[in-house]
Write a protein that holds these residues in place. Structure first.
Motif, short mmCIF file in Angstrom:
data_model
loop_
_atom_site.label_atom_id
_atom_site.label_comp_id
_atom_site.label_asym_id
_atom_site.label_seq_id
_atom_site.Cartn_x
_atom_site.Cartn_y
_atom_site.Cartn_z
N ARG A 124 1.85 -2.19 -15.53
CA ARG A 124 2.56 -1.39 -16.47
C ARG A 124 1.76 -1.62 -17.77
O ARG A 124 1.62 -2.16 -18.39
N GLU A 125 1.38 0.02 -18.19
CA GLU A 125 0.66 -0.02 -19.55
C GLU A 125 1.43 1.13 -19.97
O GLU A 125 1.41 2.31 -19.83
N ALA A 126 1.86 0.67 -21.19
CA ALA A 126 2.94 1.58 -22.21
C ALA A 126 3.78 2.22 -21.37
O ALA A 126 4.90 1.46 -20.69
N SER A 127 3.78 3.47 -21.29
CA SER A 127 4.87 4.19 -20.52
C SER A 127 4.44 4.52 -19.17
O SER A 127 4.87 5.64 -18.52
N TRP A 128 3.20 4.32 -18.77
CA TRP A 128 2.82 4.79 -17.48
C TRP A 128 2.14 3.47 -16.50
O TRP A 128 1.92 2.58 -16.97
N ASP A 129 2.25 3.86 -15.18
CA ASP A 129 1.76 2.69 -14.33
C ASP A 129 0.42 3.04 -14.09
O ASP A 129 -0.19 4.04 -13.90
N LYS A 130 -0.65 1.91 -13.56
CA LYS A 130 -1.80 2.23 -13.12
C LYS A 130 -2.00 1.30 -11.80
O LYS A 130 -1.44 0.01 -11.72
N TYR A 131 -2.20 1.89 -10.64
CA TYR A 131 -2.51 1.22 -9.45
C TYR A 131 -4.02 0.73 -9.09
O TYR A 131 -4.75 1.66 -9.39
N THR A 132 -4.29 -0.30 -8.66
CA THR A 132 -5.68 -0.67 -8.46
C THR A 132 -5.69 -1.24 -7.01
O THR A 132 -4.78 -2.25 -6.75
N VAL A 133 -6.51 -0.80 -6.01
CA VAL A 133 -6.47 -1.13 -4.67
C VAL A 133 -7.70 -1.95 -4.70
O VAL A 133 -8.90 -1.59 -4.84
N TYR A 134 -7.52 -3.20 -4.12
CA TYR A 134 -8.86 -4.05 -3.91
C TYR A 134 -9.12 -4.06 -2.46
O TYR A 134 -8.38 -4.18 -1.64
N PHE A 135 -10.49 -4.20 -2.10
CA PHE A 135 -10.74 -4.00 -0.60
C PHE A 135 -11.39 -5.48 -0.43
O PHE A 135 -11.70 -6.29 -1.42
N ASN A 136 -11.45 -6.06 0.81
CA ASN A 136 -11.92 -6.99 1.23
C ASN A 136 -13.46 -7.08 0.76
O ASN A 136 -13.97 -8.32 0.53
N SER A 137 -14.17 -6.07 0.70
CA SER A 137 -15.57 -6.14 0.20
C SER A 137 -15.93 -6.33 -1.03
O SER A 137 -16.99 -6.51 -1.42
N GLY A 138 -14.85 -6.57 -1.76
CA GLY A 138 -14.94 -6.58 -3.38
C GLY A 138 -14.85 -5.38 -4.10
O GLY A 138 -14.68 -5.34 -5.45
N PHE A 144 0.61 -1.24 -0.11
CA PHE A 144 0.18 0.06 0.02
C PHE A 144 0.96 1.27 0.00
O PHE A 144 0.69 2.05 -0.65
N ASP A 145 2.12 1.20 0.81
CA ASP A 145 2.62 2.38 0.82
C ASP A 145 3.59 2.81 -0.42
O ASP A 145 4.14 3.77 -0.47
N LYS A 146 3.57 1.83 -1.42
CA LYS A 146 4.01 2.16 -2.72
C LYS A 146 3.02 3.24 -3.70
O LYS A 146 3.56 3.47 -4.51
N LEU A 147 1.90 3.52 -3.40
CA LEU A 147 0.88 4.22 -4.05
C LEU A 147 1.49 5.64 -3.91
O LEU A 147 2.25 5.80 -2.71
N PRO A 148 1.22 6.52 -4.67
CA PRO A 148 1.56 7.98 -4.54
C PRO A 148 0.86 8.25 -3.33
O PRO A 148 -0.21 7.93 -3.05
N ASN A 149 1.39 9.31 -2.78
CA ASN A 149 0.83 9.93 -1.33
C ASN A 149 -0.49 10.36 -1.52
O ASN A 149 -1.25 10.05 -0.64
N ASN A 150 -0.85 10.90 -2.60
CA ASN A 150 -2.38 11.78 -2.70
C ASN A 150 -3.18 10.57 -2.74
O ASN A 150 -4.72 10.37 -2.61
N SER A 151 -2.66 9.20 -3.50
CA SER A 151 -3.71 7.98 -3.64
C SER A 151 -4.08 7.46 -2.32
O SER A 151 -5.14 7.06 -1.70
N VAL A 179 -3.01 -4.45 -3.58
CA VAL A 179 -2.84 -3.46 -4.35
C VAL A 179 -2.00 -3.94 -5.28
O VAL A 179 -1.09 -4.67 -5.29
N GLU A 180 -2.32 -3.76 -6.80
CA GLU A 180 -1.65 -3.97 -8.06
C GLU A 180 -1.29 -3.03 -8.71
O GLU A 180 -1.68 -2.01 -8.79
N MET A 181 -0.20 -3.24 -9.24
CA MET A 181 0.60 -2.12 -10.09
C MET A 181 0.65 -2.83 -11.59
O MET A 181 1.00 -3.80 -11.70
#
Length: 144
Positions: A53-67, A26-33, A49-51
Protein backbone atom coordinates in the motif's frame (compact mmCIF):
# COMPACT_ATOMS: atom_id res chain seq x y z
CA UNK A 1 5.10 13.90 28.72
CA UNK A 2 6.38 10.32 28.90
CA UNK A 3 2.89 9.01 28.08
CA UNK A 4 2.67 11.29 25.06
CA UNK A 5 6.05 10.11 23.78
CA UNK A 6 5.05 6.48 24.32
CA UNK A 7 1.78 7.07 22.47
CA UNK A 8 3.62 8.65 19.53
CA UNK A 9 6.13 5.79 19.44
CA UNK A 10 3.31 3.22 19.40
CA UNK A 11 1.48 5.07 16.63
CA UNK A 12 4.61 5.27 14.47
CA UNK A 13 5.30 1.56 15.00
CA UNK A 14 1.72 0.61 14.16
CA UNK A 15 1.78 2.73 11.00
CA UNK A 16 5.08 1.26 9.79
CA UNK A 17 3.83 -2.29 10.36
CA UNK A 18 0.59 -1.65 8.48
CA UNK A 19 2.48 -0.03 5.58
CA UNK A 20 4.79 -3.02 5.10
CA UNK A 21 4.16 -5.21 2.03
CA UNK A 22 2.04 -8.26 2.74
CA UNK A 23 1.93 -11.60 0.98
CA UNK A 24 -1.31 -12.34 -0.88
CA UNK A 25 -2.56 -15.18 -3.06
CA UNK A 26 -2.10 -15.01 -6.83
CA UNK A 27 -5.87 -14.88 -7.29
CA UNK A 28 -5.98 -11.55 -5.39
CA UNK A 29 -4.28 -9.86 -8.37
CA UNK A 30 -6.57 -7.96 -10.74
CA UNK A 31 -7.79 -10.28 -13.54
CA UNK A 32 -5.80 -8.53 -16.28
CA UNK A 33 -2.62 -8.89 -14.17
CA UNK A 34 -3.23 -12.63 -13.82
CA UNK A 35 -3.82 -12.92 -17.57
CA UNK A 36 -0.64 -10.91 -18.28
CA UNK A 37 1.42 -13.37 -16.20
CA UNK A 38 -0.19 -16.44 -17.76
CA UNK A 39 0.25 -15.12 -21.31
CA UNK A 40 3.76 -13.64 -21.09
CA UNK A 41 5.41 -15.85 -18.47
CA UNK A 42 3.93 -19.31 -19.12
CA UNK A 43 7.07 -21.19 -18.05
CA UNK A 44 7.66 -19.24 -14.84
CA UNK A 45 6.59 -20.58 -11.45
CA UNK A 46 5.17 -17.97 -9.07
CA UNK A 47 7.12 -17.95 -5.82
CA UNK A 48 5.08 -15.24 -4.06
CA UNK A 49 2.89 -12.18 -4.57
CA UNK A 50 3.18 -9.08 -2.41
CA UNK A 51 0.76 -6.20 -2.09
CA UNK A 52 2.24 -2.90 -0.99
CA UNK A 53 0.00 0.00 0.00
CA UNK A 54 1.53 3.26 -1.13
CA UNK A 55 -0.48 6.37 -0.27
CA UNK A 56 -3.96 5.75 -1.65
CA UNK A 57 -3.13 3.00 -4.16
CA UNK A 58 -1.88 -0.56 -4.12
CA UNK A 59 1.05 -2.07 -5.95
CA UNK A 60 1.37 -5.79 -6.55
CA UNK A 61 4.69 -7.51 -7.20
CA UNK A 62 4.87 -11.08 -8.46
CA UNK A 63 8.12 -12.89 -7.68
CA UNK A 64 9.12 -15.93 -9.71
CA UNK A 65 11.31 -18.86 -8.64
CA UNK A 66 13.83 -17.74 -11.29
CA UNK A 67 14.42 -14.46 -9.42
CA UNK A 68 12.55 -12.34 -12.00
CA UNK A 69 9.68 -10.10 -10.94
CA UNK A 70 6.74 -8.19 -12.40
CA UNK A 71 4.93 -5.28 -10.73
CA UNK A 72 1.39 -4.05 -11.36
CA UNK A 73 -0.64 -1.01 -10.40
CA UNK A 74 -3.34 -2.15 -8.00
CA UNK A 75 -6.26 -0.16 -9.33
CA UNK A 76 -5.83 -0.75 -13.05
CA UNK A 77 -3.81 -3.96 -12.90
CA UNK A 78 -1.49 -2.56 -15.59
CA UNK A 79 2.10 -3.75 -15.66
CA UNK A 80 4.44 -1.06 -14.31
CA UNK A 81 7.78 -2.88 -14.17
CA UNK A 82 9.44 -6.09 -15.33
CA UNK A 83 12.85 -7.14 -13.99
CA UNK A 84 14.40 -10.25 -15.50
CA UNK A 85 17.06 -12.09 -13.50
CA UNK A 86 17.86 -14.38 -16.45
CA UNK A 87 16.70 -13.89 -19.99
CA UNK A 88 14.95 -10.91 -21.54
CA UNK A 89 11.73 -9.00 -21.10
CA UNK A 90 9.20 -10.81 -23.32
CA UNK A 91 9.23 -9.19 -26.77
CA UNK A 92 5.42 -9.14 -26.89
CA UNK A 93 5.22 -6.58 -24.04
CA UNK A 94 7.84 -4.17 -25.40
CA UNK A 95 6.35 -1.32 -27.48
CA UNK A 96 7.28 -1.67 -31.16
CA UNK A 97 9.25 1.61 -31.39
CA UNK A 98 11.33 0.70 -28.33
CA UNK A 99 12.01 -2.82 -29.61
CA UNK A 100 12.98 -1.44 -33.01
CA UNK A 101 15.29 1.25 -31.60
CA UNK A 102 17.03 -1.10 -29.16
CA UNK A 103 17.44 -3.74 -31.86
CA UNK A 104 18.99 -1.35 -34.37
CA UNK A 105 21.28 0.58 -31.98
CA UNK A 106 22.03 -2.07 -29.34
CA UNK A 107 21.43 -5.30 -31.25
CA UNK A 108 23.79 -7.42 -29.17
CA UNK A 109 22.14 -6.41 -25.89
CA UNK A 110 19.03 -7.86 -24.25
CA UNK A 111 16.34 -5.77 -22.56
CA UNK A 112 16.45 -7.01 -18.95
CA UNK A 113 14.22 -4.38 -17.30
CA UNK A 114 11.32 -2.27 -18.49
CA UNK A 115 9.48 0.29 -16.40
CA UNK A 116 6.66 2.67 -17.16
CA UNK A 117 7.22 6.17 -15.82
CA UNK A 118 5.19 9.36 -15.71
CA UNK A 119 7.07 10.53 -18.82
CA UNK A 120 7.09 7.25 -20.76
CA UNK A 121 9.36 4.22 -20.48
CA UNK A 122 12.73 3.31 -19.05
CA UNK A 123 14.56 0.16 -20.10
CA UNK A 124 17.80 -1.40 -18.93
CA UNK A 125 19.99 -3.38 -21.28
CA UNK A 126 22.11 -6.38 -20.32
CA UNK A 127 25.28 -4.23 -20.41
CA UNK A 128 23.82 -1.83 -17.80
CA UNK A 129 22.82 0.94 -20.23
CA UNK A 130 19.54 2.69 -19.42
CA UNK A 131 17.42 3.99 -22.29
CA UNK A 132 14.57 6.45 -21.78
CA UNK A 133 11.62 6.87 -24.14
CA UNK A 134 8.63 9.21 -24.15
CA UNK A 135 5.02 7.99 -23.99
CA UNK A 136 4.94 7.49 -27.77
CA UNK A 137 8.06 5.29 -27.59
CA UNK A 138 10.41 7.86 -29.12
CA UNK A 139 14.00 7.77 -27.84
CA UNK A 140 14.92 10.49 -25.32
CA UNK A 141 18.34 9.60 -23.89
CA UNK A 142 20.78 6.88 -22.87
CA UNK A 143 22.84 6.69 -19.67
CA UNK A 144 25.29 4.17 -18.39
Amino acid sequence: MKKLMLLIACAVTAFSVSAAPKTVDFDKLPNNSQEFIQKNFPNEKVKSVEMDREASWDKYTVYFNSGSQVSFEGGSGDCSEIIMKNGSVPAAVIPVKIKSFAGSKYGSQRIVMMQTTADGYKVKLSDGTFLEFDKEGDFVKATK
